[in-house]
Scaffold this motif. Sequence first.
Motif, PDB file in Angstrom:
ATOM      1  N   ALA A 273       2.520  -1.453  -1.301  1.00  0.00           N
ATOM      2  CA  ALA A 273       2.135  -1.995  -2.611  1.00  0.00           C
ATOM      3  C   ALA A 273       1.027  -2.863  -2.267  1.00  0.00           C
ATOM      4  N   ILE A 274       1.026  -3.635  -1.168  1.00  0.00           N
ATOM      5  CA  ILE A 274       0.127  -4.567  -0.855  1.00  0.00           C
ATOM      6  C   ILE A 274      -1.353  -3.925  -0.473  1.00  0.00           C
ATOM      7  N   LEU A 275      -1.155  -3.060   0.336  1.00  0.00           N
ATOM      8  CA  LEU A 275      -2.470  -2.138   0.793  1.00  0.00           C
ATOM      9  C   LEU A 275      -2.865  -1.151  -0.175  1.00  0.00           C
ATOM     10  N   GLU A 276      -2.278  -0.930  -1.254  1.00  0.00           N
ATOM     11  CA  GLU A 276      -2.638  -0.044  -2.374  1.00  0.00           C
ATOM     12  C   GLU A 276      -2.780  -0.714  -3.647  1.00  0.00           C
ATOM     13  N   TYR A 277      -2.553  -2.188  -3.495  1.00  0.00           N
ATOM     14  CA  TYR A 277      -2.765  -3.145  -4.649  1.00  0.00           C
ATOM     15  C   TYR A 277      -2.034  -2.541  -5.900  1.00  0.00           C
ATOM     16  N   ASP A 278      -0.921  -2.279  -5.661  1.00  0.00           N
ATOM     17  CA  ASP A 278       0.071  -1.809  -6.802  1.00  0.00           C
ATOM     18  C   ASP A 278       0.905  -2.973  -7.301  1.00  0.00           C
ATOM     19  N   LEU A 279       0.599  -3.863  -8.369  1.00  0.00           N
ATOM     20  CA  LEU A 279       1.297  -4.855  -8.827  1.00  0.00           C
ATOM     21  C   LEU A 279       2.617  -4.518  -9.268  1.00  0.00           C
ATOM     22  N   LYS A 280       2.803  -3.255  -9.848  1.00  0.00           N
ATOM     23  CA  LYS A 280       4.457  -2.944 -10.318  1.00  0.00           C
ATOM     24  C   LYS A 280       5.088  -2.540  -9.252  1.00  0.00           C
ATOM     25  N   LEU A 281       4.643  -1.890  -8.436  1.00  0.00           N
ATOM     26  CA  LEU A 281       5.354  -1.643  -7.030  1.00  0.00           C
ATOM     27  C   LEU A 281       5.767  -2.743  -6.449  1.00  0.00           C
ATOM     28  N   ALA A 282       4.944  -3.769  -6.271  1.00  0.00           N
ATOM     29  CA  ALA A 282       5.417  -4.890  -5.603  1.00  0.00           C
ATOM     30  C   ALA A 282       6.486  -5.743  -6.152  1.00  0.00           C
ATOM     31  N   GLU A 283       6.191  -5.826  -7.595  1.00  0.00           N
ATOM     32  CA  GLU A 283       7.252  -6.743  -8.319  1.00  0.00           C
ATOM     33  C   GLU A 283       8.584  -5.990  -8.259  1.00  0.00           C
ATOM     34  N   SER A 284       8.524  -4.559  -8.356  1.00  0.00           N
ATOM     35  CA  SER A 284       9.688  -3.966  -8.625  1.00  0.00           C
ATOM     36  C   SER A 284      10.483  -3.906  -7.254  1.00  0.00           C
ATOM     37  N   THR A 285       9.709  -3.846  -6.201  1.00  0.00           N
ATOM     38  CA  THR A 285      10.399  -3.687  -4.651  1.00  0.00           C
ATOM     39  C   THR A 285      11.018  -5.068  -4.557  1.00  0.00           C
ATOM     40  N   ALA A 286      10.170  -6.131  -4.946  1.00  0.00           N
ATOM     41  CA  ALA A 286      10.649  -7.524  -4.419  1.00  0.00           C
ATOM     42  C   ALA A 286      12.080  -7.706  -5.250  1.00  0.00           C
ATOM     43  N   LYS A 287      12.162  -7.176  -6.484  1.00  0.00           N
ATOM     44  CA  LYS A 287      13.414  -7.229  -7.200  1.00  0.00           C
ATOM     45  C   LYS A 287      14.565  -6.322  -6.632  1.00  0.00           C
ATOM     46  N   ARG A 288      14.265  -5.382  -5.950  1.00  0.00           N
ATOM     47  CA  ARG A 288      15.231  -4.355  -5.331  1.00  0.00           C
ATOM     48  C   ARG A 288      15.614  -5.163  -3.859  1.00  0.00           C
ATOM     49  N   VAL A 289      14.602  -5.719  -3.329  1.00  0.00           N
ATOM     50  CA  VAL A 289      14.976  -6.641  -2.223  1.00  0.00           C
ATOM     51  C   VAL A 289      16.349  -7.708  -2.484  1.00  0.00           C
ATOM     52  N   VAL A 290      16.164  -8.322  -3.715  1.00  0.00           N
ATOM     53  CA  VAL A 290      16.858  -9.305  -3.888  1.00  0.00           C
ATOM     54  C   VAL A 290      18.225  -8.528  -4.311  1.00  0.00           C
TER      55      VAL A 290
END
Length: 215
Positions: free
Chosen positions: A12-29
Amino acid sequence: MSADAYKDLERAILEYDLKLAESTAKRVVEENLDVMKALDVMTVAVRQVGEAFGKGELWLPDLIGAGDAMSAAVPVLEEAIKKAGQTSKSQGKVVLGTVFGDIHTIGKAMVGTMLVAEGFTVYDVGVNVMPQAFAEAVQKYDADILAMSALLTTTAQEQKKTINLLKELGLRDKVKVLVGGGAITQAFADSIGADGYDPTAPGAAAVARRLMAEK
């Protein structure tokens, strides 16, 4: 599954994907994964983008995109840390802003991204910031570093005014001052009594680390 989540955060960071970053962070939690590790994974990824930018291998939109992706995920993870009663180790507290009379944001945002990637807690007080407002923020956040940007030659003197005000208020010895921006040179930084200067965002983060080591 956990390894996939960390890989998705990196992607998500390397591809600048905001939606993936947020959704994956929620998944981590939600999956009770290691939040600190998730932060570390993103930090390494943003640092990688920053280093490539510094070498001229990537461009300004790349650095901004990586920073935006990280910004989409960090609040989710930090909220989880607070609820768990944990604390993420900070390298130091930085008040960041663009000086009075100057409304440029890109350079400031780039420096903020790199500082966060290096583990600093950043308090961005915005643009067109008067010396008094900088001083108040330094006191409010008990800042270790004050980082000021000035893109215009006509506003560069605002950095000097702020340093002088810090002296008048008895705050100068309590905070390191880092300056930068298109209008600033090492000679100017030295002339106004700044503690550090660098013309690039990755370089500014490196100077911030050095300043903290000197405290």
